[in-house]
Design a protein around this motif. Structure first.
Motif, PDB file in Angstrom:
ATOM      1  N   LEU A   1       0.836  -1.196   0.000  1.00  0.00           N
ATOM      2  CA  LEU A   1       0.000   0.000   0.000  1.00  0.00           C
ATOM      3  C   LEU A   1       0.875   1.253   0.000  1.00  0.00           C
ATOM      4  CD1 LEU A   1      -2.686  -1.078   2.629  1.00  0.00           C
ATOM      5  CD2 LEU A   1      -2.825  -1.253   0.132  1.00  0.00           C
ATOM      6  N   ALA A   2       1.921   1.243   0.806  1.00  0.00           N
ATOM      7  CA  ALA A   2       2.812   2.404   0.870  1.00  0.00           C
ATOM      8  C   ALA A   2       3.549   2.609  -0.445  1.00  0.00           C
ATOM      9  CB  ALA A   2       3.814   2.230   2.018  1.00  0.00           C
ATOM     10  N   ALA A   3       3.865   1.522  -1.129  1.00  0.00           N
ATOM     11  CA  ALA A   3       4.602   1.637  -2.395  1.00  0.00           C
ATOM     12  C   ALA A   3       3.727   2.179  -3.514  1.00  0.00           C
ATOM     13  CB  ALA A   3       5.167   0.278  -2.788  1.00  0.00           C
ATOM     14  N   PHE A   4       2.442   1.842  -3.518  1.00  0.00           N
ATOM     15  CA  PHE A   4       1.590   2.140  -4.669  1.00  0.00           C
ATOM     16  C   PHE A   4       0.619   3.303  -4.460  1.00  0.00           C
ATOM     17  CE2 PHE A   4       1.985  -2.666  -5.416  1.00  0.00           C
ATOM     18  CZ  PHE A   4       3.118  -2.505  -6.186  1.00  0.00           C
ATOM     19  N   ALA A   5       0.255   3.606  -3.224  1.00  0.00           N
ATOM     20  CA  ALA A   5      -0.813   4.586  -2.991  1.00  0.00           C
ATOM     21  C   ALA A   5      -0.316   6.011  -3.173  1.00  0.00           C
ATOM     22  CB  ALA A   5      -1.402   4.410  -1.600  1.00  0.00           C
ATOM     23  N   THR A   6      -0.939   6.735  -4.102  1.00  0.00           N
ATOM     24  CA  THR A   6      -0.709   8.159  -4.317  1.00  0.00           C
ATOM     25  C   THR A   6      -2.073   8.797  -4.542  1.00  0.00           C
ATOM     26  OG1 THR A   6      -0.585   8.056  -6.732  1.00  0.00           O
ATOM     27  CG2 THR A   6       1.468   7.614  -5.508  1.00  0.00           C
ATOM     28  N   PRO A   7      -2.160  10.118  -4.518  1.00  0.00           N
ATOM     29  CA  PRO A   7      -3.454  10.743  -4.828  1.00  0.00           C
ATOM     30  C   PRO A   7      -3.968  10.407  -6.218  1.00  0.00           C
ATOM     31  CG  PRO A   7      -2.019  12.311  -3.725  1.00  0.00           C
ATOM     32  CD  PRO A   7      -1.175  11.111  -4.026  1.00  0.00           C
ATOM     33  N   GLU A   8      -3.062  10.026  -7.127  1.00  0.00           N
ATOM     34  CA  GLU A   8      -3.479   9.671  -8.483  1.00  0.00           C
ATOM     35  C   GLU A   8      -3.891   8.209  -8.593  1.00  0.00           C
ATOM     36  OE1 GLU A   8      -1.540  13.207  -8.139  1.00  0.00           O
ATOM     37  OE2 GLU A   8      -0.446  11.296  -7.858  1.00  0.00           O
ATOM     38  N   SER A   9      -3.263   7.316  -7.819  1.00  0.00           N
ATOM     39  CA  SER A   9      -3.474   5.881  -7.990  1.00  0.00           C
ATOM     40  C   SER A   9      -4.472   5.275  -7.017  1.00  0.00           C
ATOM     41  CB  SER A   9      -2.148   5.140  -7.823  1.00  0.00           C
ATOM     42  OG  SER A   9      -1.700   5.234  -6.479  1.00  0.00           O
ATOM     43  N   ALA A  10      -4.871   6.012  -5.994  1.00  0.00           N
ATOM     44  CA  ALA A  10      -5.696   5.427  -4.938  1.00  0.00           C
ATOM     45  C   ALA A  10      -6.873   6.325  -4.599  1.00  0.00           C
ATOM     46  CB  ALA A  10      -4.852   5.181  -3.687  1.00  0.00           C
ATOM     47  N   ARG A  11      -7.985   5.682  -4.253  1.00  0.00           N
ATOM     48  CA  ARG A  11      -9.186   6.373  -3.809  1.00  0.00           C
ATOM     49  C   ARG A  11      -9.668   5.742  -2.515  1.00  0.00           C
ATOM     50  NH1 ARG A  11      -7.468   9.246  -6.937  1.00  0.00           N
ATOM     51  NH2 ARG A  11      -8.417  10.336  -8.714  1.00  0.00           N
ATOM     52  N   CYS A  12     -10.164   6.586  -1.612  1.00  0.00           N
ATOM     53  CA  CYS A  12     -10.679   6.138  -0.326  1.00  0.00           C
ATOM     54  C   CYS A  12     -12.152   6.498  -0.204  1.00  0.00           C
ATOM     55  CB  CYS A  12      -9.909   6.788   0.826  1.00  0.00           C
ATOM     56  SG  CYS A  12      -8.170   6.294   0.904  1.00  0.00           S
ATOM     57  N   LEU A  13     -12.930   5.591   0.363  1.00  0.00           N
ATOM     58  CA  LEU A  13     -14.336   5.868   0.660  1.00  0.00           C
ATOM     59  C   LEU A  13     -14.431   6.199   2.146  1.00  0.00           C
ATOM     60  CD1 LEU A  13     -17.520   4.170  -0.542  1.00  0.00           C
ATOM     61  CD2 LEU A  13     -17.161   4.401   1.922  1.00  0.00           C
ATOM     62  N   VAL A  14     -14.976   7.373   2.432  1.00  0.00           N
ATOM     63  CA  VAL A  14     -15.091   7.845   3.806  1.00  0.00           C
ATOM     64  C   VAL A  14     -16.564   7.874   4.196  1.00  0.00           C
ATOM     65  CG1 VAL A  14     -14.546   9.704   5.412  1.00  0.00           C
ATOM     66  CG2 VAL A  14     -13.010   9.235   3.492  1.00  0.00           C
ATOM     67  N   ARG A  15     -16.893   7.248   5.297  1.00  0.00           N
ATOM     68  CA  ARG A  15     -18.263   7.187   5.776  1.00  0.00           C
ATOM     69  C   ARG A  15     -18.652   8.500   6.445  1.00  0.00           C
ATOM     70  NH1 ARG A  15     -17.752   1.094   8.277  1.00  0.00           N
ATOM     71  NH2 ARG A  15     -18.015  -0.030   6.303  1.00  0.00           N
TER      72      ARG A  15
ATOM     73  N   ALA B   1     -15.048   7.627   9.348  1.00  0.00           N
ATOM     74  CA  ALA B   1     -14.270   6.384   9.305  1.00  0.00           C
ATOM     75  C   ALA B   1     -14.024   5.959   7.859  1.00  0.00           C
ATOM     76  CB  ALA B   1     -14.995   5.279  10.058  1.00  0.00           C
ATOM     77  N   LEU B   2     -12.904   5.311   7.649  1.00  0.00           N
ATOM     78  CA  LEU B   2     -12.575   4.793   6.325  1.00  0.00           C
ATOM     79  C   LEU B   2     -13.377   3.514   6.082  1.00  0.00           C
ATOM     80  CD1 LEU B   2     -10.585   5.315   3.935  1.00  0.00           C
ATOM     81  CD2 LEU B   2      -9.063   3.654   5.020  1.00  0.00           C
ATOM     82  N   GLY B   3     -14.178   3.514   5.012  1.00  0.00           N
ATOM     83  CA  GLY B   3     -15.003   2.357   4.720  1.00  0.00           C
ATOM     84  C   GLY B   3     -14.419   1.422   3.685  1.00  0.00           C
ATOM     85  N   GLY B   4     -13.458   1.889   2.909  1.00  0.00           N
ATOM     86  CA  GLY B   4     -12.867   1.048   1.881  1.00  0.00           C
ATOM     87  C   GLY B   4     -11.914   1.850   1.023  1.00  0.00           C
ATOM     88  N   PHE B   5     -11.229   1.157   0.108  1.00  0.00           N
ATOM     89  CA  PHE B   5     -10.263   1.843  -0.751  1.00  0.00           C
ATOM     90  C   PHE B   5      -9.975   0.998  -1.977  1.00  0.00           C
ATOM     91  CE2 PHE B   5      -7.724  -0.820   2.082  1.00  0.00           C
ATOM     92  CZ  PHE B   5      -6.871  -1.456   1.209  1.00  0.00           C
ATOM     93  N   VAL B   6      -9.423   1.642  -2.981  1.00  0.00           N
ATOM     94  CA  VAL B   6      -8.821   0.955  -4.117  1.00  0.00           C
ATOM     95  C   VAL B   6      -7.449   1.571  -4.336  1.00  0.00           C
ATOM     96  CG1 VAL B   6      -9.972   2.502  -5.774  1.00  0.00           C
ATOM     97  CG2 VAL B   6      -9.015   0.338  -6.568  1.00  0.00           C
ATOM     98  N   VAL B   7      -6.455   0.722  -4.569  1.00  0.00           N
ATOM     99  CA  VAL B   7      -5.089   1.163  -4.867  1.00  0.00           C
ATOM    100  C   VAL B   7      -4.655   0.467  -6.144  1.00  0.00           C
ATOM    101  CG1 VAL B   7      -2.699   1.279  -4.102  1.00  0.00           C
ATOM    102  CG2 VAL B   7      -4.536   1.475  -2.431  1.00  0.00           C
ATOM    103  N   ARG B   8      -4.298   1.250  -7.160  1.00  0.00           N
ATOM    104  CA  ARG B   8      -3.898   0.705  -8.448  1.00  0.00           C
ATOM    105  C   ARG B   8      -2.374   0.549  -8.501  1.00  0.00           C
ATOM    106  NH1 ARG B   8      -7.096  -1.607 -11.600  1.00  0.00           N
ATOM    107  NH2 ARG B   8      -6.408  -0.615 -13.545  1.00  0.00           N
ATOM    108  N   ALA B   9      -1.926  -0.579  -9.031  1.00  0.00           N
ATOM    109  CA  ALA B   9      -0.503  -0.812  -9.242  1.00  0.00           C
ATOM    110  C   ALA B   9      -0.084  -0.234 -10.588  1.00  0.00           C
ATOM    111  CB  ALA B   9      -0.215  -2.308  -9.202  1.00  0.00           C
ATOM    112  N   PRO B  10       1.209   0.018 -10.792  1.00  0.00           N
ATOM    113  CA  PRO B  10       1.659   0.621 -12.061  1.00  0.00           C
ATOM    114  C   PRO B  10       1.321  -0.212 -13.283  1.00  0.00           C
ATOM    115  CG  PRO B  10       3.389   0.795 -10.393  1.00  0.00           C
ATOM    116  CD  PRO B  10       2.314  -0.078  -9.813  1.00  0.00           C
ATOM    117  N   TRP B  11       1.218  -1.535 -13.139  1.00  0.00           N
ATOM    118  CA  TRP B  11       0.925  -2.397 -14.283  1.00  0.00           C
ATOM    119  C   TRP B  11      -0.569  -2.595 -14.484  1.00  0.00           C
ATOM    120  CZ3 TRP B  11       3.998  -3.756 -10.164  1.00  0.00           C
ATOM    121  CH2 TRP B  11       3.364  -4.443  -9.129  1.00  0.00           C
TER     122      TRP B  11
END
Length: 281
Positions: A172-186, A190-200
């Motif tokens: 998560l630390a390697a891949f998560a950036t404001p461009e590659s990751a989105r967080c769902l906030v309740r 509280a954080l309800g979920g997330f998606v983190v995209r890898a470079p490939w």
């Protein structure tokens, strides 16, 4: 480690390009960015098989805390049928055992499954990958979903560990950036979920609540637009989530068995909706 005609050794950064070329020629797609990542990541243990001075096989192990992933077991077509796939797998298993992994996980092809079962792996469940076309970005964006912020990492790691039973904070630390990751906030913050995209292109998607997961995945469809397609991956335990996705127009694209060996895994498969790939988790 050596077989009768090959030597198995760690994959180095200089091996990434030729290894990717061999895999691509064998019909497994472009793994160049992935190999460049794993040869630089301390938790990853990539290997190559070398015969006659050329790379003829690959394998990757990833230590996610107590859980190790075995993946990218590839053997060049003209080298198959002589035990090299088993030797590569055993070398990865040995490395993960030495790293302290008590549970090993892999996703098998039909061709590879008998070999893995002979090595003590057993079917745990099935991955079901679904695909859907992107959507027009009409209307206001989903206000619960926002770009990743660095303070989110702790909450993401807690959600991820509860879902996977693994420690994937390093990924998560390697891949998560404001461009590659989105967080769902309740609404309560509280954080309800997330998606983190890898470079490939692969993406880990975690959400314990199905409605939150659907919101994240549908936001991905809107971000992709009608010209592109989006994928999600659920496990067989998440039958309700699978039905929700198919009701929204997602269709089956691929499925494969997930095999395990070692200690039982404490996890929540219904909270998993996408993976980085099947050598990282």
């Amino acid at each position: 480690m050596a077989t009768s005609t090959t030597t198995i050794r760690p994959m180095t950064p200089a091996d990434a390009d030729p290894a990717a070329a061999v895999v691509l020629a064998g019909g497994w797609g472009d793994r160049l960015l992935f190999f460049r990542f794993v040869t630089a990541a301390p938790a990853c243990r990539p290997l190559v098989a070398v015969g006659d001075g050329e790379i003829v096989g690959t394998a990757v192990g990833t230590a996610n805390g107590p859980v190790g992933w075995v993946g990218t077991i590839f053997v060049a077509p003209d080298r198959r049928g002589h035990g090299l796939g088993g030797a590569l797998t055993q070398a990865v298993v040995d490395g993960l055992d030495a790293a302290g992994c008590r549970t090993l996980v892999l996703v098998a092809t039909e061709q590879g499954r008998p070999m893995y079962e002979r090595m003590g792996f057993e079917i745990q469940t099935m991955y079901r990958t679904l695909e859907a076309p992107g959507l027009p970005s009409a209307g206001p964006p989903e206000d619960r979903i926002r770009p990743f912020r660095p303070p989110d990492l702790d909450g993401m790691s807690r959600l991820d560990r509860a879902a996977t039973g693994e420690d994937r904070r390093h990924l998560l630390a390697a891949f998560a950036t404001p461009e590659s990751a989105r967080c769902l906030v309740r609404p309560d913050g509280a954080l309800g979920g997330f998606v983190v995209r890898a470079p490939w292109g692969g993406g880990a998607t975690v959400a314990p609540d199905a409605d939150d997961a659907i919101a994240i995945l549908e936001a991905r469809r809107r971000a992709a637009g009608p010209e592109r397609r989006v994928r999600a991956g659920v496990l067989a335990e998440n039958e309700a989530g699978y039905r929700q996705l198919t009701d929204l127009g997602w269709t089956d694209a691929w499925s494969a068995p997930r095999l395990v060996r070692g200690d039982p895994l404490a996890w929540n498969p219904s909270a998993l909706w996408g993976q980085f790939n099947h050598a990282l988790g």
